[in-house]
Design a protein around this motif. Structure first.
Motif, PDB file in Angstrom:
ATOM      1  N   UNK A  57       0.866  -1.177   0.000  1.00  0.00           N
ATOM      2  CA  UNK A  57       0.000   0.000   0.000  1.00  0.00           C
ATOM      3  C   UNK A  57       0.904   1.229   0.000  1.00  0.00           C
ATOM      4  N   UNK A  58       0.786   2.060  -1.026  1.00  0.00           N
ATOM      5  CA  UNK A  58       1.574   3.289  -1.155  1.00  0.00           C
ATOM      6  C   UNK A  58       0.658   4.497  -0.964  1.00  0.00           C
ATOM      7  N   UNK A  59       1.072   5.420  -0.082  1.00  0.00           N
ATOM      8  CA  UNK A  59       0.176   6.488   0.371  1.00  0.00           C
ATOM      9  C   UNK A  59       0.401   7.839  -0.290  1.00  0.00           C
ATOM     10  N   UNK A  60       0.700   7.845  -1.577  1.00  0.00           N
ATOM     11  CA  UNK A  60       0.641   9.089  -2.334  1.00  0.00           C
ATOM     12  C   UNK A  60       1.949   9.800  -2.593  1.00  0.00           C
ATOM     13  N   UNK A  61       1.891  10.756  -3.529  1.00  0.00           N
ATOM     14  CA  UNK A  61       3.012  11.581  -3.988  1.00  0.00           C
ATOM     15  C   UNK A  61       4.106  10.720  -4.613  1.00  0.00           C
ATOM     16  N   UNK A  62       3.958  10.522  -5.927  1.00  0.00           N
ATOM     17  CA  UNK A  62       4.861   9.627  -6.650  1.00  0.00           C
ATOM     18  C   UNK A  62       5.892  10.385  -7.469  1.00  0.00           C
ATOM     19  N   UNK A  63       5.825  11.702  -7.462  1.00  0.00           N
ATOM     20  CA  UNK A  63       6.822  12.502  -8.159  1.00  0.00           C
ATOM     21  C   UNK A  63       6.865  13.876  -7.509  1.00  0.00           C
ATOM     22  N   UNK A  64       8.004  14.545  -7.713  1.00  0.00           N
ATOM     23  CA  UNK A  64       8.153  15.882  -7.148  1.00  0.00           C
ATOM     24  C   UNK A  64       8.590  16.831  -8.255  1.00  0.00           C
ATOM     25  N   UNK A  92       7.657   1.577  -9.711  1.00  0.00           N
ATOM     26  CA  UNK A  92       7.435   0.885  -8.431  1.00  0.00           C
ATOM     27  C   UNK A  92       6.999  -0.557  -8.664  1.00  0.00           C
ATOM     28  N   UNK A  93       6.059  -0.737  -9.578  1.00  0.00           N
ATOM     29  CA  UNK A  93       5.581  -2.088  -9.886  1.00  0.00           C
ATOM     30  C   UNK A  93       6.710  -2.976 -10.403  1.00  0.00           C
ATOM     31  N   UNK A  94       7.569  -2.420 -11.242  1.00  0.00           N
ATOM     32  CA  UNK A  94       8.673  -3.216 -11.794  1.00  0.00           C
ATOM     33  C   UNK A  94       9.673  -3.608 -10.708  1.00  0.00           C
ATOM     34  N   UNK A  95       9.873  -2.740  -9.731  1.00  0.00           N
ATOM     35  CA  UNK A  95      10.795  -3.053  -8.629  1.00  0.00           C
ATOM     36  C   UNK A  95      10.237  -4.193  -7.780  1.00  0.00           C
ATOM     37  N   UNK A 118       1.238  -7.181  -9.385  1.00  0.00           N
ATOM     38  CA  UNK A 118       1.355  -5.722  -9.389  1.00  0.00           C
ATOM     39  C   UNK A 118       0.003  -5.029  -9.512  1.00  0.00           C
ATOM     40  N   UNK A 119      -0.971  -5.705 -10.127  1.00  0.00           N
ATOM     41  CA  UNK A 119      -2.287  -5.093 -10.308  1.00  0.00           C
ATOM     42  C   UNK A 119      -3.104  -5.077  -9.023  1.00  0.00           C
ATOM     43  N   UNK A 120      -2.646  -5.810  -8.029  1.00  0.00           N
ATOM     44  CA  UNK A 120      -3.362  -5.880  -6.759  1.00  0.00           C
ATOM     45  C   UNK A 120      -2.878  -4.843  -5.758  1.00  0.00           C
ATOM     46  N   UNK A 121      -1.837  -4.110  -6.103  1.00  0.00           N
ATOM     47  CA  UNK A 121      -1.282  -3.109  -5.198  1.00  0.00           C
ATOM     48  C   UNK A 121      -2.250  -1.930  -5.037  1.00  0.00           C
ATOM     49  N   UNK A 122      -2.091  -1.210  -3.910  1.00  0.00           N
ATOM     50  CA  UNK A 122      -2.949  -0.055  -3.633  1.00  0.00           C
ATOM     51  C   UNK A 122      -2.109   1.219  -3.749  1.00  0.00           C
ATOM     52  N   UNK A 123      -2.555   2.142  -4.597  1.00  0.00           N
ATOM     53  CA  UNK A 123      -1.870   3.420  -4.793  1.00  0.00           C
ATOM     54  C   UNK A 123      -2.839   4.554  -4.466  1.00  0.00           C
ATOM     55  N   UNK A 171     -12.895   4.449  -1.314  1.00  0.00           N
ATOM     56  CA  UNK A 171     -13.802   3.335  -1.081  1.00  0.00           C
ATOM     57  C   UNK A 171     -13.111   2.128  -0.492  1.00  0.00           C
ATOM     58  N   UNK A 172     -13.882   1.063  -0.326  1.00  0.00           N
ATOM     59  CA  UNK A 172     -13.423  -0.151   0.331  1.00  0.00           C
ATOM     60  C   UNK A 172     -12.904  -1.156  -0.696  1.00  0.00           C
ATOM     61  N   UNK A 173     -11.731  -1.712  -0.408  1.00  0.00           N
ATOM     62  CA  UNK A 173     -11.138  -2.761  -1.230  1.00  0.00           C
ATOM     63  C   UNK A 173     -10.987  -4.004  -0.362  1.00  0.00           C
ATOM     64  N   UNK A 174     -11.601  -5.105  -0.812  1.00  0.00           N
ATOM     65  CA  UNK A 174     -11.657  -6.310   0.013  1.00  0.00           C
ATOM     66  C   UNK A 174     -10.607  -7.326  -0.410  1.00  0.00           C
ATOM     67  N   UNK A 175      -9.931  -7.865   0.581  1.00  0.00           N
ATOM     68  CA  UNK A 175      -8.987  -8.961   0.404  1.00  0.00           C
ATOM     69  C   UNK A 175      -9.395 -10.073   1.371  1.00  0.00           C
ATOM     70  N   UNK A 176      -8.839 -11.238   1.165  1.00  0.00           N
ATOM     71  CA  UNK A 176      -9.290 -12.389   1.955  1.00  0.00           C
ATOM     72  C   UNK A 176      -9.129 -12.179   3.453  1.00  0.00           C
TER      73      UNK A 176
END
Length: 413
Positions: free
Chosen positions: A127-134, A152-155, A165-170, A186-191
């Motif tokens: 889970x990444x909490x924002x600001x991906x460039x400056x 980030x996804x490639x790393x 990578x598609x399941x990550x939260x940005x 909104x709400x994102x559900x995982x097991x």
């Protein structure tokens, strides 16, 4: 690892008992045979009478020991099964922004993942909490995060070829244009856990006071409350991770020192989370405050507050753009910064670039902060802001205190 070690020790103990007993029995039987079979020797006792067919066959020592070993193994297995099961391991971080004098964020993230792997963690999601460039001058939701998010996804994929990578939260930050790679509110559900995302631009923005966004925050709080009420009514037991960019706590950034009332109306969000946390296991993550010493009193780059701790909230008045006053509230949920990947400056307290590892078990949640050198303190000692003296605003009574990693949260269910 604890469960595995317990099982191995139990099986080794059972095996040692079995071998010892078998060796003892074999030596006993061998000694008796040598004594009675030696030439010219006399048995110490008369031969035993043959058993009648009606008598029960005696149980051999081997069978007895084997049964005992099986019992011990079964008991050990039952004990192992009763121990907490690791359900998920999550990676938290924020503010993937390059600033001159600091390493490239890609380098920092790669090094952090190496440290996390060396510490024995196997990640399930991030889970990444924002600001991906400056980019200077592009701080009002204007800079595209797409290139950084792809990096980030490639790393993470290089760290784990099976990484989803598609399941990550940005989460959106205040620098980020709201592009397709960012998660909407909104709400994102995982097991084994839930993630509630707070979109920054349209739900919990920065410069709330200067832009007159009280109604925006009220509406976001109402939407969140409806969601959490439904979870509680349904008997939800999975922990809820609230992933935002803007923090809830009062700082000089909310005050006349900056003059924009950055998170002036955060009490609306706080009250919803704090009420829901009497029933749900809630964790609030934030980023944003990685420069100008705004969080120095909280611990700088390492901020953590536990259930039962105090949190300062902005106390606003109608029509005010900023506030120099606050209320002191008691937390029913866990509150921490996710960890900064880009830079941290003018702290006075900790200025380490970190991530946070969250392990979710059946009966507890374990939080550990890591730097590129490995496990580090989850919370640092507070200090005054060296960039803009805030001692007239915030007393040292409210300064954070150092806490080591890990810290354990007992789950409600």
């Amino acid at each position: 690892m604890k469960r595995k070690g317990t099982q191995i020790c139990a099986l080794l103990l059972a095996g040692m008992l079995l071998l010892t007993a078998c060796a003892s029995n074999t030596a006993s039987r061998g000694g008796a045979e040598s004594f009675s079979g030696a030439e010219g020797s006399t048995s110490a006792s008369a031969p035993a009478e043959p058993s009648s067919s009606a008598e029960t066959e005696p149980v051999s020592a081997e069978s007895s020991v084997e049964a005992e070993a099986e019992t011990m193994s079964a008991e050990s297995s039952a004990e192992v099964e009763a121990e907490p099961e690791l359900l998920a391991t999550l990676f938290f971080a924020s503010d993937y922004q390059y600033k001159e004098g600091w390493p490239q964020p890609a380098e920092t993230l790669s090094s952090l993942l190496d440290a996390v792997s060396s510490a024995g963690y196997q990640l399930d999601n991030a889970i990444l909490c924002g600001d991906y460039t400056y980019l200077k001058g592009l701080s009002n939701y204007e800079a595209s995060p797409e290139e950084s998010i792809a990096e980030i996804k490639s790393i993470f994929t290089a760290y784990d070829p099976d990484w989803d990578a598609e399941d990550m939260v940005f989460v959106q930050g205040n620098h980020d244009a709201l592009t397709e790679s960012l998660n909407e509110t909104g709400l994102y559900e995982y097991e084994d856990y839930l993630v509630y995302v707070l979109d920054t631009q349209y739900d919990f923005p920065w410069k709330q006071g200067a832009l007159g966004l009280e109604e925006t925050v009220q509406n976001a709080a109402a939407e969140m409350e409806a969601c959490f009420d439904e979870l509680i009514a349904d008997g939800e037991t999975r922990p809820v991770i609230i992933a935002g960019h803007v923090p809830l706590h009062y700082s000089g950034r909310t005050s006349s020192q900056q003059g924009t009332g950055d998170n002036l109306y955060s009490s609306y969000i706080f009250n919803v989370v704090n009420d829901a946390a009497t029933e749900l296991d809630c964790i609030y993550l934030f980023g944003h405050n990685h420069s100008k010493g705004w969080d120095s009193y909280m611990g700088g780059s390492c901020v953590y507050r536990a259930v039962g701790d105090s949190l300062l909230l902005p106390a606003f008045s109608e029509g005010a753009v900023a506030t120099d006053t606050f209320s002191v509230e008691t937390l029913n949920f866990t509150y921490l910064n996710a960890g900064y990947l880009g830079y941290f400056s003018d702290s006075g307290a900790a200025d380490t670039l970190t991530c946070t590892i969250c392990e979710i078990y059946e009966d507890e949640i374990v939080l550990t902060r890591c730097s590129v050198d490995g496990v580090c303190e989850l919370s640092a000692d507070g200090a005054a802001n060296p960039y803009s003296d805030d001692t007239g605003l915030i007393s040292s009574d409210y300064y954070g205190t150092a806490l080591p990693s890990p810290q354990v949260i007992a789950r409600k269910s």
